[in-house]
Design an enzyme around this catalytic site. Structure first.
Site, PDB file in Angstrom:
ATOM      1  N   CYS A 114     -36.409 -16.369 -42.448  1.00  0.00           N
ATOM      2  CA  CYS A 114     -36.680 -14.920 -42.385  1.00  0.00           C
ATOM      3  C   CYS A 114     -36.537 -14.354 -40.973  1.00  0.00           C
ATOM      4  O   CYS A 114     -36.453 -13.141 -40.790  1.00  0.00           O
ATOM      5  CB  CYS A 114     -38.079 -14.622 -42.908  1.00  0.00           C
ATOM      6  SG  CYS A 114     -38.379 -15.349 -44.514  1.00  0.00           S
ATOM      7  N   HIS A 255     -40.789  -7.961 -40.766  1.00  0.00           N
ATOM      8  CA  HIS A 255     -40.245  -8.629 -41.949  1.00  0.00           C
ATOM      9  C   HIS A 255     -41.087  -8.241 -43.159  1.00  0.00           C
ATOM     10  O   HIS A 255     -42.312  -8.294 -43.125  1.00  0.00           O
ATOM     11  CB  HIS A 255     -40.285 -10.142 -41.723  1.00  0.00           C
ATOM     12  CG  HIS A 255     -39.991 -10.931 -42.952  1.00  0.00           C
ATOM     13  ND1 HIS A 255     -38.930 -10.651 -43.790  1.00  0.00           N
ATOM     14  CD2 HIS A 255     -40.637 -11.999 -43.507  1.00  0.00           C
ATOM     15  CE1 HIS A 255     -38.923 -11.516 -44.790  1.00  0.00           C
ATOM     16  NE2 HIS A 255     -39.946 -12.331 -44.648  1.00  0.00           N
ATOM     17  N   ASN A 285     -39.198  -9.553 -50.891  1.00  0.00           N
ATOM     18  CA  ASN A 285     -38.930 -10.314 -49.662  1.00  0.00           C
ATOM     19  C   ASN A 285     -37.475 -10.796 -49.698  1.00  0.00           C
ATOM     20  O   ASN A 285     -37.127 -11.680 -50.477  1.00  0.00           O
ATOM     21  CB  ASN A 285     -39.907 -11.501 -49.597  1.00  0.00           C
ATOM     22  CG  ASN A 285     -39.712 -12.367 -48.365  1.00  0.00           C
ATOM     23  OD1 ASN A 285     -38.699 -12.270 -47.677  1.00  0.00           O
ATOM     24  ND2 ASN A 285     -40.685 -13.227 -48.098  1.00  0.00           N
TER      25      ASN A 285
END
Ligand code: UT7
Length: 328
Positions: A114, A255, A285
């Protein structure tokens, strides 16, 4: 005045298919209410077989190049942050290079989960500080839906597919560009968030596939705690390095892993809600794609102005985490 790195174009691309929480209620034992309150997610996009990672990445890149007014032949380097490439070899970056016809560009994938986009941006920054005329395409792109176990409610409700891209180059304009970047990792905690199979540590066996080693496994609560801790500490580190106070931040782009993680961070930094960009409800996500998609949405919504102070932070499997301060 030394050159600083600025983003001159952004783009994003999401697969056509949208999966709602109500759709998920029919697949696993979950509820729209649980997903919304525990994660902030309402829908996520799921790629079809004709929308592989390299396709999403290329579409996002084309939009960023159009905004920047940069042609494929002008690109010097293509960096793709991803953990879900089309195939182990070649890299997504090489496939994007071919699709764009970016003949003079070097191309590589960057595996930092990520944090991949911020890792990629910080590498681009180092090149551009040496040569401000370079034009670098940095992408975050993921097809996580093919690495998600659709029987595991702990993970399948969270992840989504998509791509975001940025064209970066150098400027000597005062009060603009990347100020500082901070990369971190802690491999000792890798087992909390991993895909155990499909690598080269072992042959891929039917037994492994039966155990679900081709899928993301996550100990959510532990990852959550580590994410909050790491994101807060890298935020203070980045602010200190830039000589900023938290009240100097014009926009926090974090994020998009869980609305509660972002909310914790917002409170710890003492930011008002209007200083935090959130789009997790629509996309879930998307790992390396989440920050560039968010940046593109903020940019196209007219929220970003030259000189604005941005703090960007990410956390993911590995563990990896990163922070960056930037004057837009
Ligand atoms: O991008 C990389 C970084 N990733 C992250 O940052 C993710 C971090 N973790 C999280 O976002 C959260 O931990 C989750 C959203 C994954 C889980 O939320 P949580 O509040 O930590 O839930 P939990 O795992 O502690 O589980 C609480 C309860 C459990 O039931 P019991 O044991 O209390 O009866 C779970 O079985 O919620 C249950 N549960 C669900 N219930 C309905 C777990 N998943 C679901 C679900 N629907 N999808």
């Amino acid at each position: 005045m030394p050159a600083r790195t600025i983003i001159i174009g952004t783009g994003s691309h999401l697969p056509k298919k949208i999966l709602t929480n109500q759709d998920l209620e029919k697949i696993v034992d979950t509820s729209d209410e649980w997903i919304r309150t525990r994660t902030g997610i309402e829908t996520r996009h799921i790629s079809s077989d004709d929308e592989p990672n390299s396709f999403l990445a290329t579409q996002a890149a084309k939009k960023a190049m159009e905004m920047a007014g940069v042609r494929a032949q002008e690109l010097d380097l293509i960096i793709v942050g991803t953990l879900t490439p089309d195939m182990p070899m070649p890299s997504v970056a090489c496939l994007v290079q071919k699709e764009l016809g970016a003949r003079k560009a070097g191309a590589f994938d960057l595996y930092a989960t990520c944090s991949g986009f911020l890792y990629g941006l910080s590498i681009a920054d180092k090149f551009i500080r040496d040569n401000r005329r370079l034009k670098i395409l940095v992408i975050g792109s993921e097809v996580l839906s093919k690495r998600v176990n659709w029987k595991d409610r702990n993970t399948c409700v969270i992840f989504g597919d998509g791509a975001g891209a940025a064209i970066v180059t150098g400027t000597r304009e005062p009060n603009r560009g990347i100020v500082s970047s901070h990369l971190h990792a802690d491999g000792s905690l890798w087992e909390l968030l991993a895909i155990r199979g499909l690598g080269t540590a072992q042959e891929v066996t039917a037994e492994q596939l039966e155990k679900g080693w081709q899928y993301i496994e996550m100990q959510g609560r532990e990852v959550f705690k580590n994410a909050v801790r790491a994101l807060e500490s890298v935020s203070w580190e980045a602010l200190e390095s830039a000589g900023w106070h938290s009240e100097d931040i014009d926009l926090l782009v974090a994020h998009q892993a869980n609305i509660r993680i972002i909310e914790f961070l917002r409170e710890r930094l003492g930011l008002s809600k209007d200083k935090v960009f959130i789009n997790i409800s629509k996309y879930g996500n998307t790992s390396a794609a989440s920050i560039p998609i968010a940046l593109d949405e903020a940019n196209r919504a007219g929220m970003l102005h030259p000189g604005m102070r941005l703090l960007m932070v990410a956390f993911g499997g590995g563990f990896t985490w990163a922070g960056m301060t930037m004057r837009w």
